[in-house]
Design an enzyme around this catalytic site. Structure first.
Site, PDB file in Angstrom:
ATOM      1  N   ARG B 219       8.021 -20.292   6.890  1.00  0.00           N
ATOM      2  CA  ARG B 219       8.224 -19.513   8.109  1.00  0.00           C
ATOM      3  C   ARG B 219       8.900 -20.419   9.135  1.00  0.00           C
ATOM      4  O   ARG B 219       8.633 -21.614   9.187  1.00  0.00           O
ATOM      5  CB  ARG B 219       6.875 -19.045   8.667  1.00  0.00           C
ATOM      6  CG  ARG B 219       6.359 -17.780   8.017  1.00  0.00           C
ATOM      7  CD  ARG B 219       7.191 -16.570   8.456  1.00  0.00           C
ATOM      8  NE  ARG B 219       6.639 -15.304   7.997  1.00  0.00           N
ATOM      9  CZ  ARG B 219       7.109 -14.634   6.954  1.00  0.00           C
ATOM     10  NH1 ARG B 219       8.111 -15.118   6.239  1.00  0.00           N
ATOM     11  NH2 ARG B 219       6.585 -13.461   6.637  1.00  0.00           N
ATOM     12  N   GLU B 248      14.659 -14.591  14.207  1.00  0.00           N
ATOM     13  CA  GLU B 248      15.567 -14.042  13.207  1.00  0.00           C
ATOM     14  C   GLU B 248      15.980 -12.635  13.626  1.00  0.00           C
ATOM     15  O   GLU B 248      15.150 -11.892  14.141  1.00  0.00           O
ATOM     16  CB  GLU B 248      14.885 -13.992  11.838  1.00  0.00           C
ATOM     17  CG  GLU B 248      14.539 -15.372  11.307  1.00  0.00           C
ATOM     18  CD  GLU B 248      13.851 -15.342   9.937  1.00  0.00           C
ATOM     19  OE1 GLU B 248      13.813 -14.267   9.308  1.00  0.00           O
ATOM     20  OE2 GLU B 248      13.350 -16.392   9.512  1.00  0.00           O
ATOM     21  N   HIS B 267      17.433 -16.020   5.591  1.00  0.00           N
ATOM     22  CA  HIS B 267      16.134 -15.564   5.065  1.00  0.00           C
ATOM     23  C   HIS B 267      16.326 -14.762   3.776  1.00  0.00           C
ATOM     24  O   HIS B 267      15.981 -13.571   3.714  1.00  0.00           O
ATOM     25  CB  HIS B 267      15.388 -14.731   6.102  1.00  0.00           C
ATOM     26  CG  HIS B 267      13.902 -14.662   5.837  1.00  0.00           C
ATOM     27  ND1 HIS B 267      12.961 -14.556   6.817  1.00  0.00           N
ATOM     28  CD2 HIS B 267      13.203 -14.696   4.672  1.00  0.00           C
ATOM     29  CE1 HIS B 267      11.743 -14.510   6.287  1.00  0.00           C
ATOM     30  NE2 HIS B 267      11.861 -14.595   4.985  1.00  0.00           N
ATOM     31  N   SER B 269      15.810 -16.438   0.495  1.00  0.00           N
ATOM     32  CA  SER B 269      15.404 -17.249  -0.660  1.00  0.00           C
ATOM     33  C   SER B 269      14.651 -16.441  -1.709  1.00  0.00           C
ATOM     34  O   SER B 269      14.779 -16.697  -2.898  1.00  0.00           O
ATOM     35  CB  SER B 269      14.554 -18.436  -0.212  1.00  0.00           C
ATOM     36  OG  SER B 269      13.271 -18.012   0.194  1.00  0.00           O
TER      37      SER B 269
END
Lengths: 310, 310
Positions: B219, B248, B267, B269
């Site tokens: 995070r 984000e 973001h 992955s």
């Protein structure tokens, strides 16, 4: 012994007092060759040996090249001679396997596009691909190809290995088309020989899946570069990465630099920090065997153009 | 049941005729919450649940979030309630592990620079690094952290795993500074909790080796972003990759886009092709357990903020 030099020079300190070391460059190689018993081809990018070898006078009885490939030095006169040729077998296996894994993962995760978008300060979420469960066909069953297979398997990729002839665990060339037709990753890691020259041509790229990606870490001449560029342009395949080229270095005006979905790298897959020291150490060890009259290792089959496999 | 929607919508066809499905967005969530028995937080980027939950009226008895982290929905009123919270534990483990391997290998092989040089049509040979034999410290001992450890080990990287408390095979926080001080790779994959908030700060980047690289797939708030930017600028560490951020999406004017030796990704992955279908399937399976009165899986410890480990 004679060294065909390239910067940085090899560290041969352990041979001090045991070997008389002379040096040559591309211009002086021909004149110095007749007086050398051993030739170390440290400048592995040079084609000078192939040019100088057919000349007059005696020739070294042993030639060692600080490279895995030997295509850049072989000529019929060397092949037909009694001279023993050895190579740097073993040094590049794991580095190249890691490099292939880096390319495969980068393509699966769309990393080149991520870096492009970062440069444009643009947040654009995309979906990557899993590599686990995909299928790779590795062409070239020498130690480099086998190291690539081990590393891809460790990432849960199903692999098939293709060599010069079928044997246990290795497919023969007759299986190649069938294997690349269902592969997600086709990896070229073969030596350059008459059999492998131009083997990745328009027909072979046509056989591959539209989602397939192609990687070449072997020799540039395995690939018909125009055919690859066309296959990428027409989306016959989804992507490719070349670390080796027909003509190296690639010149600034080469059309390959901006072929869509092609990663171009400067023949660096096997070259990790400390690699030159390892190459030097390997030669010193071989020299010590040679001086003691013990059999050399990594002896190249000069007809075939590589060290025959176990 | 109520779905906090996001495009593309979840495929819940298997629940047709078995559940009455209503939809809400950020604006309508508060008014629909009192009449819902179950809430599916499909819009995992939204903080609407945290805002709407403390309002008037009854509340769902079960909340499922289509994400690994739950920090975006927790508030004291939800924590103190009898409502069960479940998460998408398991879906993201292998994709994220592969993504971390992609980043580690790309940094070791200097791939971002290779792509830059390709754009400039410049052939510049460099030496990569071996990843085999290097050392990683993975912070976060849940299924994602453990998957990362397995994948890095498969690449011959020596790994240490740090969790909330020491247990067999897992280090406690008291070992963290010692482990990151000798790590080549520091990987953050922890949930956001009071203990992990801001844990990667200037002091911790100072403890790392100048050759170390840092990756965050946990995070954004685990990292003090300014401190990381400064550590990279001053070369306290050699590189970093962030897939998650304090805010984000990252806005175009963020200073992070062009911090030297930092890879920024949006973001992504854990998000591989088909992931939304898997998230939908996982919820349907949990719903069927719920409807049959069987115990739910992936139940979050609301105090701790994650599903407690085995």
């Amino acid at each position: 012994m004679l060294v065909l030099d390239a910067e940085p020079l090899p560290r041969l300190g352990r041979l001090t007092g045991r070997a008389r070391i002379e040096h040559a460059d591309e211009d002086t190689l021909a004149e110095r060759l007749p007086s050398a018993d051993v030739l170390l081809v440290w400048d592995f990018a040079s084609h000078a040996v192939r040019r100088a070898w057919p000349g007059q006078g005696p020739r070294p009885r042993w030639v060692h090249t600080a490279s895995a490939g030997v295509d850049h030095l072989m000529c019929p006169e060397l092949t037909d001679s009694d001279t023993v040729v050895t190579n740097a077998r073993g040094i590049f296996d794991q580095p190249i396997a890691e490099y292939v894994a880096a390319l495969v993962l980068a393509m699966a995760k769309d990393l080149p596009r991520t870096l492009e978008l970062q440069g444009a300060r643009e947040w654009r979420h995309r979906e990557g691909q899993r590599v686990g469960g995909t299928r790779a066909c590795v062409v070239g069953s020498g130690p480099i190809g086998r190291a690539i297979v081990r590393t891809l398997k460790a990432l849960d990729i199903t692999t098939a290995l293709v060599g010069r002839a079928a044997r246990t665990g290795i497919h023969g060339p007759e299986d190649l088309d069938r294997l690349i037709a269902r592969a997600d990753w086709v990896i070229a890691a073969a030596p350059l020989t008459e059999q492998t020259y131009g083997m990745f041509d328009a027909r072979r790229f046509g056989v591959m899946q539209p989602s397939a990606r192609f990687v070449n870490v072997g020799r540039g001449q395995l690939v018909v570069e125009d055919a690859l560029a066309e296959a990428l342009g027409k989306r016959w395949i989804a992507g490719a990465a070349l670390d080796v080229f027909e003509h190296e270095p690639l010149t600034p005006d080469s059309a390959l630099w901006d072929v869509p979905n092609l990663i171009v790298s400067p023949h660096m897959s096997g070259d990790t920090i400390g690699w030159r020291d390892e190459l030097g150490r390997q030669f010193v060890e071989l020299y010590e065997r040679w001086a003691a009259g013990r059999p050399l290792l990594n002896v190249v089959d000069k007809q075939r153009g590589y060290v025959p496999g176990r």
